[in-house]
Design a protein around this motif. Structure first.
Motif, short mmCIF file in Angstrom:
data_model
loop_
_atom_site.label_atom_id
_atom_site.label_comp_id
_atom_site.label_asym_id
_atom_site.label_seq_id
_atom_site.Cartn_x
_atom_site.Cartn_y
_atom_site.Cartn_z
N GLY A 187 0.74 -1.53 0.10
CA GLY A 187 0.10 0.08 0.23
C GLY A 187 0.76 1.13 0.06
O GLY A 187 1.95 1.33 0.57
N PRO A 188 0.42 2.36 -0.76
CA PRO A 188 0.99 3.68 -0.53
C PRO A 188 1.38 3.97 1.11
O PRO A 188 0.82 3.50 1.83
CB PRO A 188 -0.08 4.63 -1.24
CG PRO A 188 -0.96 3.80 -1.65
CD PRO A 188 -1.37 2.47 -1.14
N GLN A 189 2.56 4.75 1.13
CA GLN A 189 2.89 5.38 2.37
C GLN A 189 3.77 6.68 2.07
O GLN A 189 4.59 6.92 1.25
CB GLN A 189 4.11 4.14 2.83
CG GLN A 189 4.36 4.50 4.32
CD GLN A 189 5.48 3.47 4.82
OE1 GLN A 189 6.51 3.71 4.54
NE2 GLN A 189 5.10 2.28 5.42
N ALA A 190 3.46 7.45 3.18
CA ALA A 190 4.08 8.78 3.14
C ALA A 190 5.32 8.65 3.26
O ALA A 190 5.83 7.70 3.98
CB ALA A 190 3.28 9.57 4.10
N VAL A 191 6.17 9.63 2.63
CA VAL A 191 7.61 9.58 2.63
C VAL A 191 8.13 10.98 3.31
O VAL A 191 7.63 11.99 2.81
CB VAL A 191 8.27 9.71 1.30
CG1 VAL A 191 9.84 9.80 1.34
CG2 VAL A 191 7.76 8.36 0.75
N ALA A 192 8.79 11.00 4.39
CA ALA A 192 9.08 12.17 5.15
C ALA A 192 10.11 13.10 4.26
O ALA A 192 11.06 12.47 3.72
CB ALA A 192 9.77 11.69 6.32
N GLY A 193 9.95 14.28 4.20
CA GLY A 193 10.86 15.09 3.52
C GLY A 193 10.60 15.37 1.93
O GLY A 193 11.25 15.89 1.48
N ALA A 194 9.72 14.63 1.65
CA ALA A 194 9.23 14.52 0.12
C ALA A 194 8.23 15.04 -0.27
O ALA A 194 7.15 15.19 0.65
CB ALA A 194 9.36 12.96 -0.23
N THR A 195 7.83 15.29 -1.56
CA THR A 195 6.49 15.96 -1.96
C THR A 195 5.56 14.91 -2.28
O THR A 195 5.69 13.57 -1.77
CB THR A 195 6.71 16.44 -3.43
OG1 THR A 195 7.30 15.48 -4.33
CG2 THR A 195 7.89 17.62 -3.47
#
Length: 255
Positions: free
Chosen positions: A74-82
């Motif tokens: 599943g999708p996952q947020a990435v710290a420090g990215a757009t």
């Protein structure tokens, strides 16, 4: 411990597993690939991850929080990215989902007698977290597994060779981006013990690809890599002996 195995490779892509729970199919001698050395899970209602071998209560709590806070799919947020940057999925490399250790102490390929099996390793679940800093993506990967005793097994220590690799699965073929070999010591206390193991690997860092489409081709593969261990055991060839050049004779003096 990181490893670089030039003669091995993983090829091809396969469907993302719905769950990593107790996956025991495939053989333990899957061929893996080498690549540049690294520089720089399931839902929360599943069972808590066990501490790594020799781990403390604090390490157990850390692993529990890690596995419950990030999933393998599943999708996952990435710290420090757009917003268009997503953390690559985790998958178990085909043919590397099971570790087999024979009675002779070596890693088997599944062709030996079942009665000669000492230990079998399987994966239970995995998780990942990503961050981006200054155009570099760093992935933290957690893996949980279990050692099961075979008919010839007993108390002792098992060396679990875990391979983690980030691979670009483009239409042109598989390209290793970064790879790491980790040796996990697992202690079997008794003939009735089927110990769990867990490991979180930090610092798998590589340049962020030029687009989100290119990044979507990246997969984090995990697998057992006994072939790398056998390669490490082989003695390195001694350099060829070069004969010393013959000493030149002094030129005769004139007169």
């Amino acid at each position: 411990m990181s490893g670089h195995v030039d003669s091995m490779r993983w090829g091809g892509r396969f469907a993302i597993a719905v769950s990593l729970s107790l996956l025991a199919s495939g053989c333990g001698g899957g061929s893996l690939f080498g690549g540049p050395a690294a520089t720089a899970p399931p839902p929360a209602n599943t069972a808590a991850a066990p501490p790594a071998a020799g781990g403390s209560a604090s390490s157990s709590s850390y692993l529990t929080n890690f596995f419950s806070g990030s999933s393998d799919k599943g999708p996952q947020a990435v710290a420090g990215a757009t917003a268009d940057v997503e953390c690559p999925y985790i998958n178990i490399r085909e043919g590397a989902s099971t570790l087999t250790v024979n009675a002779a102490g070596d890693y088997g390929s599944g062709e030996s007698s079942a009665m000669a099996l000492k230990y079998q390793g399987t994966f239970v679940r995995a998780a990942r977290q990503c961050s981006v800093v200054a155009g570099q993506m760093t992935i933290k990967v957690g893996v949980e597994g279990r050692i099961i005793l075979g008919p010839a097994g007993g108390p002792g220590q098992v060396d679990v060779p875990l391979r983690i690799a980030v691979v670009d699965e483009s239409p042109a073929g598989s390209k290793p981006i970064v790879t790491r070999l980790i040796h996990i010591p697992v202690m079997v206390e008794s003939a009735n013990d089927n110990p769990a193991f867990a490991h979180v690997e930090d610092g798998l860092t590589f340049p962020l690809p030029p687009s989100s489409i290119a990044l979507a081709r990246y997969i984090v593969y995990i697998g057992f890599d006994p072939l790398a261990v056998e390669t490490e055991k082989k003695p390195k060839p001694k350099p060829a002996h070069k004969p010393r050049p013959a000493a030149s004779k002094p030129a005769p003096s004139a007169g």
